[in-house]
Design an enzyme around this catalytic site. Structure first.
Site, PDB file in Angstrom:
ATOM      1  N   ASP A  54     -30.076 -34.093 -57.876  1.00 60.69           N
ATOM      2  CA  ASP A  54     -28.842 -34.014 -58.665  1.00 60.69           C
ATOM      3  C   ASP A  54     -29.164 -33.502 -60.059  1.00 60.69           C
ATOM      4  O   ASP A  54     -29.325 -34.272 -61.001  1.00 60.69           O
ATOM      5  CB  ASP A  54     -28.219 -35.416 -58.734  1.00 60.69           C
ATOM      6  CG  ASP A  54     -26.747 -35.378 -59.135  1.00 60.69           C
ATOM      7  OD1 ASP A  54     -26.134 -34.297 -59.042  1.00 60.69           O
ATOM      8  OD2 ASP A  54     -26.213 -36.426 -59.525  1.00 60.69           O
ATOM      9  N   GLU A 126     -19.518 -26.268 -58.151  1.00 59.78           N
ATOM     10  CA  GLU A 126     -18.222 -26.907 -58.383  1.00 59.78           C
ATOM     11  C   GLU A 126     -17.134 -25.939 -58.840  1.00 59.78           C
ATOM     12  O   GLU A 126     -17.360 -25.054 -59.660  1.00 59.78           O
ATOM     13  CB  GLU A 126     -18.399 -28.010 -59.439  1.00 59.78           C
ATOM     14  CG  GLU A 126     -17.206 -28.915 -59.554  1.00 59.78           C
ATOM     15  CD  GLU A 126     -17.606 -30.377 -59.753  1.00 59.78           C
ATOM     16  OE1 GLU A 126     -16.716 -31.160 -60.126  1.00 59.78           O
ATOM     17  OE2 GLU A 126     -18.762 -30.739 -59.542  1.00 59.78           O
ATOM     18  N   LYS A 162     -17.783 -27.444 -54.248  1.00 58.45           N
ATOM     19  CA  LYS A 162     -17.532 -28.828 -54.658  1.00 58.45           C
ATOM     20  C   LYS A 162     -16.142 -28.936 -55.288  1.00 58.45           C
ATOM     21  O   LYS A 162     -15.829 -28.228 -56.245  1.00 58.45           O
ATOM     22  CB  LYS A 162     -18.616 -29.208 -55.675  1.00 58.45           C
ATOM     23  CG  LYS A 162     -18.894 -30.675 -55.775  1.00 58.45           C
ATOM     24  CD  LYS A 162     -20.171 -30.854 -56.593  1.00 58.45           C
ATOM     25  CE  LYS A 162     -20.443 -32.281 -56.919  1.00 58.45           C
ATOM     26  NZ  LYS A 162     -21.523 -32.394 -57.884  1.00 58.45           N
ATOM     27  N   THR A 186     -15.833 -34.340 -53.836  1.00 57.41           N
ATOM     28  CA  THR A 186     -16.527 -35.218 -54.783  1.00 57.41           C
ATOM     29  C   THR A 186     -15.566 -36.188 -55.472  1.00 57.41           C
ATOM     30  O   THR A 186     -14.358 -36.122 -55.255  1.00 57.41           O
ATOM     31  CB  THR A 186     -17.310 -34.355 -55.801  1.00 57.41           C
ATOM     32  OG1 THR A 186     -18.174 -35.193 -56.563  1.00 57.41           O
ATOM     33  CG2 THR A 186     -16.379 -33.587 -56.729  1.00 57.41           C
ATOM     34  N   PHE A 208     -19.160 -42.085 -55.304  1.00 59.62           N
ATOM     35  CA  PHE A 208     -19.893 -42.295 -56.559  1.00 59.62           C
ATOM     36  C   PHE A 208     -20.290 -43.765 -56.754  1.00 59.62           C
ATOM     37  O   PHE A 208     -19.549 -44.550 -57.333  1.00 59.62           O
ATOM     38  CB  PHE A 208     -19.032 -41.805 -57.732  1.00 59.62           C
ATOM     39  CG  PHE A 208     -19.159 -40.328 -57.993  1.00 59.62           C
ATOM     40  CD1 PHE A 208     -19.265 -39.431 -56.946  1.00 59.62           C
ATOM     41  CD2 PHE A 208     -19.166 -39.831 -59.293  1.00 59.62           C
ATOM     42  CE1 PHE A 208     -19.385 -38.068 -57.173  1.00 59.62           C
ATOM     43  CE2 PHE A 208     -19.288 -38.463 -59.532  1.00 59.62           C
ATOM     44  CZ  PHE A 208     -19.403 -37.579 -58.469  1.00 59.62           C
TER      45      PHE A 208
END
Length: 360
Positions: A54, A126, A162, A186, A208
């Protein structure tokens, strides 16, 4: 020694065989070292879970050698400020010829392209978080990103687009997946939200863990200022991912569950067995320094035998579930605001560079 029995001749052959199998031949020093040392926690984790890095920092990805990598606007903005990545920014500015939106897309693609050269699997890129409530604009942006990747020879099969898991984002992913554009939905904070993504055919979701825990920790601290935090399986973020994972495996969804946003290694260890976990370089380094044993916590075969009822994930059910979940409402909105703010920061940097280039 009086207890030592004499070796009979028919034992000799057995002992010779034992000698041969006792120690497999060691080809090199590295292998020898591995024989002498216990596997570290990252190595142990990799036996049960695909480890994803990440970060937007290409050097960190090179060092970690993960299967996949995820980036987001915050990570790209951070990396964009580092001198070693200046060429990726400058190239985007030159390519866009004054078009800020195009320059921003190209920056994301430039970082993603470099990472595809290092990782064998997926790289997540993203979509602009400000499009989170606009299905059509999200679809258009995703197609544009895939087109830019294609220009530099990166196939769409390597990229996960994303998208924030709002209802509008989920509907965009449903269209994109049918076109063969794989998506990572996400900012997942709620089980019904996750199920709606799977029903839409999303390739992957990112619940998350850390942000869920943050919310509940804050709530506990209001009641008890001495609260020290959650441990292991009692961590609300760990519980949330476990519940989603078990539901997906029970009901045969192919959507990959990838736990994200970790605050400590304890959360990671307690999700061993999850399809994928995306972890920051700092926490991966911490795990690499430990040889403490970890064991499987999430098991698809066991989940398949669990008694888990099917849940409605229609639009009405989705909106109601998120509305009734103050943590999900709060964290989804805050996540979108945060990514949006980082995009604005990056835009400012790129706009200045565009201006400087045109002044030359």
């Amino acid at each position: 020694h009086k207890h030592k029995r004499r070796i009979r001749s028919d034992d000799t052959h057995f002992l010779q065989q034992l000698q041969q199998i006792k120690q497999p031949p060691i080809q090199n020093r590295q292998q020898a070292k591995h024989h002498l040392t216990m596997a570290n926690q990252v190595e142990q984790l990799k036996e049960h879970t695909i480890v994803v890095s990440d970060t937007g920092e290409i050097e960190a990805v090179k060092r970690i050698k993960p299967q996949d990598a995820t980036t987001n606007p915050s990570l790209i903005t951070k990396a964009a400020g580092m001198s070693q990545y200046a060429k990726l920014i400058d190239d985007a500015v030159e390519y866009a010829k004054g078009d800020l939106a195009l320059a921003m897309d190209k920056v994301s693609v430039n970082f993603g392209t470099e990472i595809t050269k290092i990782v064998p699997g997926y790289v997540s890129t993203e979509v602009d978080a400000r499009l989170s409530f606009d299905t059509e604009a999200t679809i258009a942006k995703a197609r544009k990103l895939i087109e830019l990747y294609k220009e530099v020879g990166v196939d769409k099969s390597r990229i996960l687009i994303k998208i924030a898991a709002t209802w509008e984002g989920i509907k965009a992913a449903e269209v994109l997946e049918k076109e063969g554009i794989t998506c990572n939905l996400t900012l997942i904070f709620n089980k019904v939200q996750a199920i709606a993504c799977a029903e839409a055919g999303a390739t992957l979701i990112s619940p998350f863990v850390g942000r869920i825990m943050d919310y509940y920790k804050e709530e506990e601290l209001k009641k008890n200022p001495d609260f020290k935090g959650f441990k292991g399986p009692e961590d609300p973020g760990v519980k949330s991912v476990t519940e989603i994972y078990n539901y997906f495996k029970k009901h045969g969804y192919n959507t990959i569950v990838m736990g994200a946003s970790f605050r400590n290694t304890d959360q990671i260890v307690h999700l061993t067995g999850c399809d994928r976990l995306t972890i920051s370089p700092t926490l991966l380094d911490e795990m690499a320094a430990s040889t403490e044993k970890i064991s499987v916590q999430l098991d698809a075969a066991k989940a398949a035998d669990m008694d888990i009822a099917k849940v409605d994930s229609s639009e009405k059910a989705f909106r109601w579930a998120v509305n009734e979940d103050p943590m999900a409402t709060d964290k989804l909105a805050a996540g979108i605001r945060g990514f949006s703010a980082d995009i604005v920061k990056l835009e400012k940097v790129i706009a200045e560079k565009i201006e400087a280039a045109s002044a030359k």
